[in-house]
Scaffold this active site. Sequence first.
Site, short mmCIF file in Angstrom:
data_model
loop_
_atom_site.label_atom_id
_atom_site.label_comp_id
_atom_site.label_asym_id
_atom_site.label_seq_id
_atom_site.Cartn_x
_atom_site.Cartn_y
_atom_site.Cartn_z
N LEU A 12 0.84 -1.20 0.00
CA LEU A 12 0.00 0.00 0.00
C LEU A 12 0.87 1.25 0.00
O LEU A 12 1.71 1.42 0.88
CB LEU A 12 -0.92 0.04 1.22
N ALA A 14 -0.62 4.51 -1.34
CA ALA A 14 -1.47 5.54 -1.94
C ALA A 14 -1.63 6.76 -1.07
O ALA A 14 -2.05 7.82 -1.53
CB ALA A 14 -2.84 4.94 -2.27
N ARG A 19 1.83 14.75 6.96
CA ARG A 19 2.70 15.20 8.05
C ARG A 19 4.19 15.21 7.68
O ARG A 19 5.01 15.70 8.44
CB ARG A 19 2.47 14.34 9.30
N TYR A 352 41.52 14.30 -11.32
CA TYR A 352 40.20 13.88 -11.78
C TYR A 352 40.39 12.86 -12.90
O TYR A 352 40.97 13.17 -13.95
CB TYR A 352 39.37 15.06 -12.31
N ASN A 372 37.39 15.13 -20.13
CA ASN A 372 36.52 14.15 -20.79
C ASN A 372 35.31 14.78 -21.47
O ASN A 372 34.61 14.12 -22.20
CB ASN A 372 36.04 13.10 -19.77
N SER A 391 53.07 15.00 -13.39
CA SER A 391 52.16 15.86 -12.64
C SER A 391 51.55 16.92 -13.54
O SER A 391 52.20 17.38 -14.48
CB SER A 391 52.91 16.56 -11.51
N THR A 409 55.71 16.38 -17.20
CA THR A 409 54.95 17.25 -16.30
C THR A 409 54.40 18.48 -17.03
O THR A 409 55.09 19.06 -17.87
CB THR A 409 55.89 17.69 -15.16
C1 UD1 Z 1 -3.77 1.18 10.20
C2 UD1 Z 1 -4.67 0.07 10.79
C3 UD1 Z 1 -4.44 0.01 12.31
C4 UD1 Z 1 -2.96 -0.25 12.59
C5 UD1 Z 1 -2.09 0.81 11.90
C6 UD1 Z 1 -0.64 0.46 12.05
C7 UD1 Z 1 -6.68 0.02 9.42
C8 UD1 Z 1 -8.09 0.45 9.30
N1 UD1 Z 1 -6.05 0.42 10.52
O1 UD1 Z 1 -4.19 2.41 10.75
O2 UD1 Z 1 -5.21 -1.04 12.87
O3 UD1 Z 1 -2.73 -0.25 14.00
O4 UD1 Z 1 -2.40 0.88 10.50
O5 UD1 Z 1 0.14 1.51 11.51
O6 UD1 Z 1 -6.18 -0.67 8.55
N2 UD1 Z 1 -3.31 3.53 2.63
C9 UD1 Z 1 -3.60 3.49 1.30
N3 UD1 Z 1 -4.87 3.76 0.88
C10 UD1 Z 1 -5.87 4.06 1.76
C11 UD1 Z 1 -5.55 4.10 3.12
C12 UD1 Z 1 -4.28 3.83 3.54
O7 UD1 Z 1 -2.73 3.22 0.47
O8 UD1 Z 1 -6.99 4.29 1.32
C13 UD1 Z 1 -1.95 3.25 3.09
C14 UD1 Z 1 -1.31 4.46 3.72
O9 UD1 Z 1 -0.57 5.19 2.76
C15 UD1 Z 1 -0.40 3.85 4.77
C16 UD1 Z 1 -1.11 2.57 5.17
O10 UD1 Z 1 -2.01 2.29 4.11
O11 UD1 Z 1 0.87 3.51 4.26
C17 UD1 Z 1 -1.84 2.68 6.48
O12 UD1 Z 1 -2.81 3.68 6.39
P1 UD1 Z 1 -3.10 4.65 7.59
O13 UD1 Z 1 -4.17 5.57 7.20
O14 UD1 Z 1 -1.83 5.24 8.09
O15 UD1 Z 1 -3.67 3.64 8.67
P2 UD1 Z 1 -3.74 3.85 10.23
O16 UD1 Z 1 -4.80 4.81 10.54
O17 UD1 Z 1 -2.37 4.15 10.72
#
Ligand code: UD1
Length: 452
Positions: A12, A14, A19, A352, A372, A391, A409
């Site tokens: 994942l 996306a 932050r 170099y 070069n 040199s 040189t």
């Molecule tokens: C998620 C888990 C939580 C766990 C935590 C650990 C769920 C609902 N919750 O929460 O139980 O303790 O991770 O870090 O699964 N992402 C996508 N597409 C989306 C949503 C998320 O690609 O639609 C990716 C985010 O970029 C991220 C990861 O999935 O890398 C986790 O998503 P995030 O929203 O951070 O989940 P948490 O709220 O942290």
Amino acid sequence: MAEQMPTHLILLAAGEGTRMQSDTPKVLHEIAGAPLFEHALMSAAALGGRRVIVVGHGGTQVAAAAQAVDPEILVAEQAEQLGTAHAVAQAASALEGAGGDTVMLYGDTPFIKPETLARMQAMREDGADIVFLGFEAADPGRYGRMVTEGDTLTRIVEFKDATEDERAITLCNSGVVMAGTETLLRLAAAVGNDNATGEFYLTDIPALGAAEGLVTKVATCDEAETLGINTRDDLAAAEAVFQDAARAEALTNGVTLQSPDTVHFSADTVIGRDAIIEPYVVFGPGVTVESGARIRAFSHLEGAHVGARAVIGPYARLRPGAELSNDTRVGNFVEIKNAQIGDGAKVNHLSYIGDAGVGARTNIGAGTITCNYDGVFKHRTEIGSDVFIGSNTMLVAPVTVGDEAMTATGGVVTMDVPAGDMALARARQVNKPGFARKLFSRLRAAKAAKKG
Ligand code: UD1
Ligand code: CA
């Protein structure tokens, strides 16, 4: 015995990563010179199945970076980030007919160990339908809480939806989950979004599975493995964790680090036994150092190979394509780029050497430059074996210097030098008798007249 089915990967990637305060998609930020998503791919490298990356924010950029690292990776798009279950469901067409198992990892969680995934595979073989990876959290914070009955996971409750009692649970969800591919995709697609955030939670699948008689188990790992990157602070902390581990590993493998905390490794740095690394050395991506080499202080290496017993630096810069054979010597303030330096050859000071070949035992004098670049094209310089380059020689490429030749040189060498010849490529010296003394007195007189 049935052939072992491969385990596929859904990564994942996306999320926006707000932050991070960055114009760069989160998973492209780097630890040890490799983007975060690549660390997750490395965790799963042994699984052998299809790899699918789910992209959304900065998707074009993330997909291109992923394909550069792993040309076979499949890309699934999640146009809107509606939750982790929705993200997993987007991988369905990429995994069509794949069979076997699938594990889901986060692209921003770089430290999951291959052994941990192997333990999850073993639990699947022992009959668990779904395996979630949990950990005992020092500070459970906002993690999803794992509700268990015996060793069965009955459900996961997200922090926002949890009761006080549930929030007191310290066994937390890492996010990592493994199941049969068909089961994972079917349950992910069946998840609803009736919860505090209106997102489709992948963490709903244990409860959905239980309703059809599927058993979910928890594998556990150390909290450190589950470290996810959300802020620049997290990124800096993860870099420190990585560097500490890389230093410890180098020491274990028989590498001397005179000042371990000052040496910076890349994810793919390889250093042989009995190499000595002095303080303040940076290994960029793509470096291998053979046994017994010594990298002296304040050197910077990237995309370079250093042969056995070679001595580099102090203050040397090796750039991509630097191939240093055994027993070579590259000294202070020397830059080597895309050049092969033969056995026992020496480039000791202030030079170099780029787009060049240097033969065995050749000595390159101080201040030598391979010119070069003509402003448009790059050209090669070929220097044979047992050559002596004087040199401050400018070697204007393309140019060839034969075996056992010499350049005097201060030469600007624009023509090939045949083997065994000496190239004198500078103006002949003329001495003017007494001229310096006369000039000095004239200048001093002029200065005195100005003051007076
Ligand atoms: C998620 C888990 C939580 C766990 C935590 C650990 C769920 C609902 N919750 O929460 O139980 O303790 O991770 O870090 O699964 N992402 C996508 N597409 C989306 C949503 C998320 O690609 O639609 C990716 C985010 O970029 C991220 C990861 O999935 O890398 C986790 O998503 P995030 O929203 O951070 O989940 P948490 O709220 O942290
Ligand atoms: Ca998170």
